[in-house]
Design a protein around this motif. Structure first.
Motif, PDB file in Angstrom:
ATOM      1  N   GLY A 182      -7.524   9.710  -5.265  1.00  0.00           N
ATOM      2  CA  GLY A 182      -7.374   8.774  -4.159  1.00  0.00           C
ATOM      3  C   GLY A 182      -6.279   9.164  -3.183  1.00  0.00           C
ATOM      4  O   GLY A 182      -5.402   9.970  -3.481  1.00  0.00           O
ATOM      5  N   ASP A 183      -6.363   8.566  -1.982  1.00  0.00           N
ATOM      6  CA  ASP A 183      -5.380   8.885  -0.942  1.00  0.00           C
ATOM      7  C   ASP A 183      -4.380   7.761  -0.743  1.00  0.00           C
ATOM      8  O   ASP A 183      -3.242   8.000  -0.343  1.00  0.00           O
ATOM      9  CB  ASP A 183      -6.108   9.145   0.381  1.00  0.00           C
ATOM     10  CG  ASP A 183      -7.155  10.228   0.224  1.00  0.00           C
ATOM     11  OD1 ASP A 183      -8.349   9.945   0.474  1.00  0.00           O
ATOM     12  OD2 ASP A 183      -6.772  11.345  -0.151  1.00  0.00           O
ATOM     13  N   ILE A 208      -9.427   4.746  -1.141  1.00  0.00           N
ATOM     14  CA  ILE A 208      -8.375   3.771  -1.401  1.00  0.00           C
ATOM     15  C   ILE A 208      -8.604   3.109  -2.765  1.00  0.00           C
ATOM     16  O   ILE A 208      -9.657   2.513  -3.002  1.00  0.00           O
ATOM     17  CB  ILE A 208      -8.347   2.705  -0.297  1.00  0.00           C
ATOM     18  CG1 ILE A 208      -8.210   3.403   1.061  1.00  0.00           C
ATOM     19  CG2 ILE A 208      -7.206   1.726  -0.527  1.00  0.00           C
ATOM     20  CD1 ILE A 208      -7.986   2.489   2.226  1.00  0.00           C
ATOM     21  N   LEU A 209      -7.591   3.217  -3.625  1.00  0.00           N
ATOM     22  CA  LEU A 209      -7.688   2.584  -4.939  1.00  0.00           C
ATOM     23  C   LEU A 209      -7.140   1.164  -4.820  1.00  0.00           C
ATOM     24  O   LEU A 209      -5.989   0.976  -4.465  1.00  0.00           O
ATOM     25  CB  LEU A 209      -6.863   3.361  -5.967  1.00  0.00           C
ATOM     26  CG  LEU A 209      -7.129   4.868  -6.068  1.00  0.00           C
ATOM     27  CD1 LEU A 209      -6.234   5.497  -7.106  1.00  0.00           C
ATOM     28  CD2 LEU A 209      -8.580   5.131  -6.388  1.00  0.00           C
ATOM     29  N   VAL A 210      -7.976   0.177  -5.088  1.00  0.00           N
ATOM     30  CA  VAL A 210      -7.524  -1.199  -4.955  1.00  0.00           C
ATOM     31  C   VAL A 210      -8.193  -2.089  -5.990  1.00  0.00           C
ATOM     32  O   VAL A 210      -9.351  -1.848  -6.362  1.00  0.00           O
ATOM     33  CB  VAL A 210      -7.807  -1.713  -3.519  1.00  0.00           C
ATOM     34  CG1 VAL A 210      -9.296  -1.657  -3.234  1.00  0.00           C
ATOM     35  CG2 VAL A 210      -7.293  -3.115  -3.310  1.00  0.00           C
ATOM     36  N   THR A 211      -7.459  -3.079  -6.483  1.00  0.00           N
ATOM     37  CA  THR A 211      -8.058  -4.073  -7.360  1.00  0.00           C
ATOM     38  C   THR A 211      -8.725  -5.086  -6.451  1.00  0.00           C
ATOM     39  O   THR A 211      -8.063  -5.899  -5.814  1.00  0.00           O
ATOM     40  CB  THR A 211      -6.968  -4.770  -8.199  1.00  0.00           C
ATOM     41  OG1 THR A 211      -6.145  -3.762  -8.789  1.00  0.00           O
ATOM     42  CG2 THR A 211      -7.587  -5.631  -9.284  1.00  0.00           C
ATOM     43  N   LEU A 255       0.854  -1.187   0.000  1.00  0.00           N
ATOM     44  CA  LEU A 255       0.000   0.000   0.000  1.00  0.00           C
ATOM     45  C   LEU A 255       0.891   1.238   0.000  1.00  0.00           C
ATOM     46  O   LEU A 255       1.845   1.315   0.778  1.00  0.00           O
ATOM     47  CB  LEU A 255      -0.899  -0.002   1.241  1.00  0.00           C
ATOM     48  CG  LEU A 255      -2.114  -0.930   1.254  1.00  0.00           C
ATOM     49  CD1 LEU A 255      -1.721  -2.405   1.220  1.00  0.00           C
ATOM     50  CD2 LEU A 255      -2.944  -0.675   2.502  1.00  0.00           C
ATOM     51  N   TRP A 256       0.528   2.210  -0.822  1.00  0.00           N
ATOM     52  CA  TRP A 256       1.370   3.390  -0.994  1.00  0.00           C
ATOM     53  C   TRP A 256       0.572   4.682  -0.797  1.00  0.00           C
ATOM     54  O   TRP A 256      -0.627   4.718  -1.055  1.00  0.00           O
ATOM     55  CB  TRP A 256       1.955   3.402  -2.408  1.00  0.00           C
ATOM     56  CG  TRP A 256       2.784   2.202  -2.717  1.00  0.00           C
ATOM     57  CD1 TRP A 256       2.322   0.961  -3.047  1.00  0.00           C
ATOM     58  CD2 TRP A 256       4.200   2.107  -2.713  1.00  0.00           C
ATOM     59  NE1 TRP A 256       3.359   0.092  -3.257  1.00  0.00           N
ATOM     60  CE2 TRP A 256       4.537   0.771  -3.068  1.00  0.00           C
ATOM     61  CE3 TRP A 256       5.234   3.007  -2.446  1.00  0.00           C
ATOM     62  CZ2 TRP A 256       5.848   0.333  -3.163  1.00  0.00           C
ATOM     63  CZ3 TRP A 256       6.546   2.566  -2.551  1.00  0.00           C
ATOM     64  CH2 TRP A 256       6.841   1.236  -2.906  1.00  0.00           C
ATOM     65  N   VAL A 257       1.308   5.721  -0.333  1.00  0.00           N
ATOM     66  CA  VAL A 257       0.703   7.057  -0.264  1.00  0.00           C
ATOM     67  C   VAL A 257       1.677   8.075  -0.861  1.00  0.00           C
ATOM     68  O   VAL A 257       2.839   7.755  -1.110  1.00  0.00           O
ATOM     69  CB  VAL A 257       0.393   7.493   1.196  1.00  0.00           C
ATOM     70  CG1 VAL A 257      -0.637   6.579   1.818  1.00  0.00           C
ATOM     71  CG2 VAL A 257       1.661   7.559   2.025  1.00  0.00           C
ATOM     72  N   ARG A 258       1.183   9.264  -1.077  1.00  0.00           N
ATOM     73  CA  ARG A 258       2.053  10.334  -1.567  1.00  0.00           C
ATOM     74  C   ARG A 258       2.854  10.884  -0.391  1.00  0.00           C
ATOM     75  O   ARG A 258       2.428  10.772   0.754  1.00  0.00           O
ATOM     76  CB  ARG A 258       1.219  11.447  -2.198  1.00  0.00           C
ATOM     77  CG  ARG A 258       0.479  10.961  -3.425  1.00  0.00           C
ATOM     78  CD  ARG A 258      -0.219  12.104  -4.148  1.00  0.00           C
ATOM     79  NE  ARG A 258      -1.249  11.534  -5.007  1.00  0.00           N
ATOM     80  CZ  ARG A 258      -2.501  11.291  -4.618  1.00  0.00           C
ATOM     81  NH1 ARG A 258      -2.882  11.647  -3.407  1.00  0.00           N
ATOM     82  NH2 ARG A 258      -3.358  10.732  -5.432  1.00  0.00           N
ATOM     83  N   PRO A 259       4.041  11.485  -0.670  1.00  0.00           N
ATOM     84  CA  PRO A 259       4.938  11.938   0.414  1.00  0.00           C
ATOM     85  C   PRO A 259       4.265  12.885   1.417  1.00  0.00           C
ATOM     86  O   PRO A 259       4.689  12.973   2.552  1.00  0.00           O
ATOM     87  CB  PRO A 259       6.073  12.645  -0.326  1.00  0.00           C
ATOM     88  CG  PRO A 259       5.972  12.213  -1.737  1.00  0.00           C
ATOM     89  CD  PRO A 259       4.605  11.695  -1.988  1.00  0.00           C
ATOM     90  N   ASP A 282      -6.101   8.631  10.780  1.00  0.00           N
ATOM     91  CA  ASP A 282      -5.511   9.024   9.506  1.00  0.00           C
ATOM     92  C   ASP A 282      -6.095   8.201   8.356  1.00  0.00           C
ATOM     93  O   ASP A 282      -6.190   8.663   7.231  1.00  0.00           O
ATOM     94  CB  ASP A 282      -3.988   8.817   9.531  1.00  0.00           C
ATOM     95  CG  ASP A 282      -3.315   9.668  10.589  1.00  0.00           C
ATOM     96  OD1 ASP A 282      -2.362   9.178  11.228  1.00  0.00           O
ATOM     97  OD2 ASP A 282      -3.762  10.816  10.774  1.00  0.00           O
ATOM     98  N   TRP A 283      -6.440   6.962   8.657  1.00  0.00           N
ATOM     99  CA  TRP A 283      -6.939   6.086   7.598  1.00  0.00           C
ATOM    100  C   TRP A 283      -8.436   6.222   7.363  1.00  0.00           C
ATOM    101  O   TRP A 283      -8.936   5.977   6.270  1.00  0.00           O
ATOM    102  CB  TRP A 283      -6.636   4.620   7.960  1.00  0.00           C
ATOM    103  CG  TRP A 283      -5.212   4.223   7.743  1.00  0.00           C
ATOM    104  CD1 TRP A 283      -4.164   4.455   8.586  1.00  0.00           C
ATOM    105  CD2 TRP A 283      -4.687   3.519   6.627  1.00  0.00           C
ATOM    106  NE1 TRP A 283      -3.006   3.933   8.069  1.00  0.00           N
ATOM    107  CE2 TRP A 283      -3.302   3.340   6.862  1.00  0.00           C
ATOM    108  CE3 TRP A 283      -5.239   3.007   5.465  1.00  0.00           C
ATOM    109  CZ2 TRP A 283      -2.475   2.672   5.958  1.00  0.00           C
ATOM    110  CZ3 TRP A 283      -4.408   2.338   4.562  1.00  0.00           C
ATOM    111  CH2 TRP A 283      -3.035   2.194   4.828  1.00  0.00           C
TER     112      TRP A 283
END
Lengths: 354, 273, 258
Positions: A190-191, A145-148, A112-116, A139-140
């Motif tokens: 997305g976040d 959330i973009l997910v397949t 899972l990734w986020v922007r800096p 925070d979550w």
């Protein structure tokens, strides 16, 4: 003159027949794979001529993802192959395929990734049991959330949320394919984005930060090596032959990372049309543990390894209503399609050679 | 000499109804035969169980899907509503842009010269190829997906409106011009009404294109919709779900086309030949 | 009275509605209309006859400003003819009812384009519906009507404007004889009622003599006005009447001579 031409004709005919006969003497094994680390072994074997002195002939078909690979299996288009955990499970559940090996441990590369600039990065290890997960529950909450969905990375997301005491209801899940997900996240949509290799390497190159993964949230994600039911029953010896070759490649990938890296690069760039930077190739070997034959046998037979890992994924799907209770019962009854006999035979074969 | 020749519009009511029934019955009959063959082919094992699911099972799954969410996460109603909304948004946008554009292109040469090269260049590109750009420009919500649909749907609108207005009877144009109508007034009063039957044909083609592009559009990013449901069916190796999705798409598409035809006969009834 | 005297009497004291001077039309090198000059009087029913292909339709197109003239002036009430300022009407050979409008909306069409006030539009529409006998069919559509009824709608639409000039290009050419006689009578009746200026083009000499107050004979390309024949007969005219026949033959001769 006539005698000469007649003799030439007979000689040619003999050579041709011998050729055909010897060609028929080789058994064909149709292998499937994806543009992924676990697709490398068979392609490598073919390219490097490992079957030259053997009586088997390998053909390799590339599939862009698991779904068409499973469909082809249903149509009896291939005999053995490596796939992600989810298509493996579907192949076992719907078509009685057998799980004969673990291709690799993909837990860390379903991430899972986020922007800096994401607030999630401010905290680490909120839940001490999972010290590598970033972010507090607040925070979550409510994040997009973009997910397949219906995939291993969805499983990893679920495990991450559980570790923070949240459920999917606390966030906004958007179903999107991997390629689209990268484009969308790069366009500020997305976040959080959930990716798997090699898309996760793109994330790194874009400067995004990893905040969780299957490994970090306790979700074990095993890649599957699968054989078609019919083929296993009719040609168990061929399965063993091929599995031996597959394990040979896996051994090299485990012990000679640099050399294997060259071959992986050739596979990706030359055959799959996929360009990855050096660092990504290295990561493929560093982040994805590969099992030796002994480790395979243990994993396939011990109740707390392959069985438990597959059960974890199955439980996740059953919980989301993706598979029915009857499906779940079927899976447990067949021990998730695990068949260690072929790996054991490989083990015996190698012991005998020594 | 002055007897009116009002032509008999329709045949006597009873024979018309009878004829309609006959047609309706034969359609239903052929459909049932098709379903029967399908069922037998599956049950008798001509095609492997893995490759085709018999209609009896499909119908059971379809009925279930009307009120159960698993395995794709929403009921069939939700999927239909989501897809219909998407398709109609894309379709309406296509009509609003495509029909006036086609009409203007057919009437005013400068518009034609300006727009034609662009139109010809964009037209052959399959909508699915626009997905990355759609995400970049419009995000991942309904706007982006409706854009994909719009791309497929606006082409028939433009073409049919263009042809429709080009076929305007030149005599009628002269009628308007001799009464002193300007080019614009002639366009509105003669050109546009004259093109209405062709416009409606274009609308039907456009709606069809919008609906068939649904699956591609929902590939962009979707958590609901018939295309999404089919995708899920694929990932879960559930061909029955896939077939339910396909049948629903087919049936709903036919329904919308029927509604459009009914609307056409209301508005353009004066022109029915 | 001689033809000459007849002619002079005719032209005396009449108000000129349309004046055509030196009308010339050339397509590249092909000279179709050559220096045509004549007047049309207010409320006159003028027929132009000529052999087929002599340029009658070109002539009408020039008059209605549909095509530009190479040279020459066309003045209506002293001003250059202009469809936006003058009320011009045209009855084509082809049926020109507007298919998506009802009979009454067809009749209203010209009045609406001319932006006439709504009460005038209604008044005139009612008048015309009555005049052409289509009141019962006011909400019918053209596809429900016969060809002759359609032409009546077109006539009604045009007469409703009480135009400065009504141009008619062989409007009854497509219809059968009985129908044609009937419509000719209709036309005269309506013209007498409304009293507008009509220019009627035909190749049918009998029709021309039956309808016209004055007949102009157009020659072959390059067309000029060969002769002017006054038709001073009472209405309703009789085809068998010797006087009618005499004039008819006169016109026939005029055309044949080339």
């Amino acid at each position: 003159m006539h005698h000469l031409s007649r003799i030439t004709f007979i000689v040619l005919a003999l050579v041709l027949t011998m050729g055909i006969c010897s060609a028929q003497a080789k058994d064909e094994i149709r292998v499937s794979g994806q543009p992924c680390l676990h697709g490398l072994p068979t392609w490598w074997a073919i390219e490097d001529g490992w079957t030259k002195d053997k009586n088997i002939d390998l053909t390799y078909t590339l599939f862009p993802s698991g779904a068409p690979q499973v469909e082809a299996l249903a149509a009896d288009q291939w005999d053995v192959g490596a796939m992600g955990t989810v298509p493996t499970m579907m192949a076992i559940l719907r078509y009685g395929a057998k799980l004969i090996a673990i291709s690799n441990d993909e837990s860390e590369t379903n991430d899972l990734w986020v922007r800096p600039d994401s607030p999630i990065l401010k905290t680490k290890g909120f839940n001490p049991k999972y010290p590598e997960i970033y972010g507090k529950p607040e925070d979550w909450k409510g994040k997009k959330i973009l997910v397949t969905t219906v995939s291993t990375v969805h499983y990893a997301l679920d495990a991450t949320l559980k570790a923070l005491g949240l459920t999917e209801k606390d966030v906004e899940v958007v179903n999107i394919e991997q390629g689209q997900a990268v484009t969308a996240f790069a366009s500020s949509q997305g976040d959080v984005v959930c990716l798997w290799a090699p898309f996760s390497y793109t994330a790194e190159s874009k400067g995004w930060k990893k905040v969780s993964s299957g490994a970090r949230s306790g979700a074990m994600i095993p890649g599957g090596v699968v054989v078609r039911k019919d083929f296993a029953e009719k040609h168990p010896d061929l399965v063993v032959e091929w599995l031996d070759l597959y394990m040979t490649a896996l051994d090299r990938m485990r012990t000679d990372k640099a050399g294997s890296g060259v071959w992986l690069n050739k596979y990706f760039a030359g055959y799959c049309g996929l360009q990855l930077p050096e660092s990504a190739i290295k990561s493929e070997f560093e982040l994805r543990p590969i099992f030796s034959v002994e480790q395979q046998v243990k994993a396939l037979t011990a109740p707390d390894e392959a069985s438990a890992w597959m059960k974890g994924v199955a439980d996740f799907f059953a919980g989301q209503g993706r598979i029915t209770k009857a499906d779940m019962a079927d899976l447990e009854k067949s021990n998730f399609g695990i068949d260690a006999s072929f790996m054991k035979k490989v083990q015996e074969k190698r012991a005998a050679k020594k | 000499m002055s007897t009116a020749h009002a032509s008999a519009l329709e045949a006597p009511a009873t024979s018309r109804v009878k004829g309609y029934w006959k047609e309706y019955n034969s359609s239903v009959f052929s459909l049932l035969v098709f379903l029967l063959i399908w069922e037998l082919v599956c049950r008798l094992g001509f095609i492997s169980r893995f490759q085709l699911v018999p209609p009896s099972e499909v119908i059971v799954v379809m009925i279930e899907k009307f009120w159960t969410a698993p395995p794709d996460g929403a009921t069939l109603f939700t999927h239909i509503a989501a897809s219909m909304t998407l398709a109609l948004v894309g379709f309406c946008a296509a009509v609003v842009v495509g029909v006036p554009l086609g009409l203007l292109m057919g009437w005013y040469k400068p518009v034609m010269v300006l727009v034609r090269p662009l139109f010809d260049a964009v037209r052959p590109i399959p909508p699915i190829a626009w997905i990355p750009l759609a995400i970049l420009w419009l995000g991942i919500g309904i706007e982006a997906k409706a854009f994909i649909i719009w791309l497929a749907a606006f082409v028939p609108c433009v073409i049919n409106s263009y042809i429709g207005i080009k076929l305007t009877n030149p005599v009628l144009i002269r009628v308007a011009r001799i009464y002193g109508a300007s080019n614009w007034e002639t366009f509105i009063k003669i050109g546009v009404p004259s093109a209405v039957p062709m416009i409606f044909t274009g609308l039907k083609l456009s709606l069809n294109a919008a609906w068939t592009t649904l699956v591609a559009a929902e590939l962009l990013a979707a958590s609901e919709g018939l295309g999404y449901m089919i995708q899920m069916g694929r990932r879960l190796a559930r061909p029955d779900i896939i077939i339910v999705g396909m049948l629903t798409i087919g049936f709903t598409g036919a329904l919308m086309s029927y509604v459009l035809t009914k609307i056409e006969s209301r508005i353009a009834s004066s022109r029915r030949l | 009275m001689t033809n000459q005297q007849l002619s002079e009497n005719y032209h005396r004291g009449k108000e000129v509605k349309v004046s055509v001077t030196d009308l010339t039309k050339k397509y590249d090198d092909l000279l179709v209309l050559n220096d045509i000059s004549f007047n049309i009087y207010k409320g006159e029913f003028l027929c132009i006859v000529g052999p087929t292909g002599c340029g009658k339709t070109t002539f009408l197109n020039c008059l209605s400003r549909f095509i530009p003239t190479t040279r020459g002036d066309i003045l209506v009430d002293g001003q250059p003819a202009d469809p936006t300022h003058h009320d011009m009407a045209f009855v084509f050979q082809e049926v020109s009812t507007i298919p998506w409008l009802s009979v009454e909306d067809n009749i209203r069409f010209g009045l609406k384009v001319k932006r006439r006030p709504p009460d005038e539009v209604e008044r005139r529409t009612e008048q015309m519906l009555e005049l052409v006998g289509l009141k019962k069919f006011r909400s019918y559509f053209p596809r429900q009507l016969s060809a002759s009824m359609e032409q009546r709608v077109v006539i009604a639409r045009n007469f409703a404007l009480n135009p400065d000039i009504l141009l008619m290009d062989e409007p009854y050419g497509q219809l059968d004889l009985k129908l044609r006689y009937y419509l000719e009578d209709e036309l005269i009746r309506i013209w007498q009622e409304i009293g507008c200026t009509v220019l009627f083009i035909t190749h049918n000499i009998e029709e021309a003599v039956y309808l016209a107050q004055r007949v102009l004979v157009l020659g072959q390309k390059p067309a000029t006005i060969k002769e002017e024949i006054i038709v001073d007969l009472p209405r309703p005219r009789n085809f068998a009447d010797p006087a009618f026949v005499k004039i008819r033959d006169h016109v026939t001769d005029a055309i044949r001579w080339w």
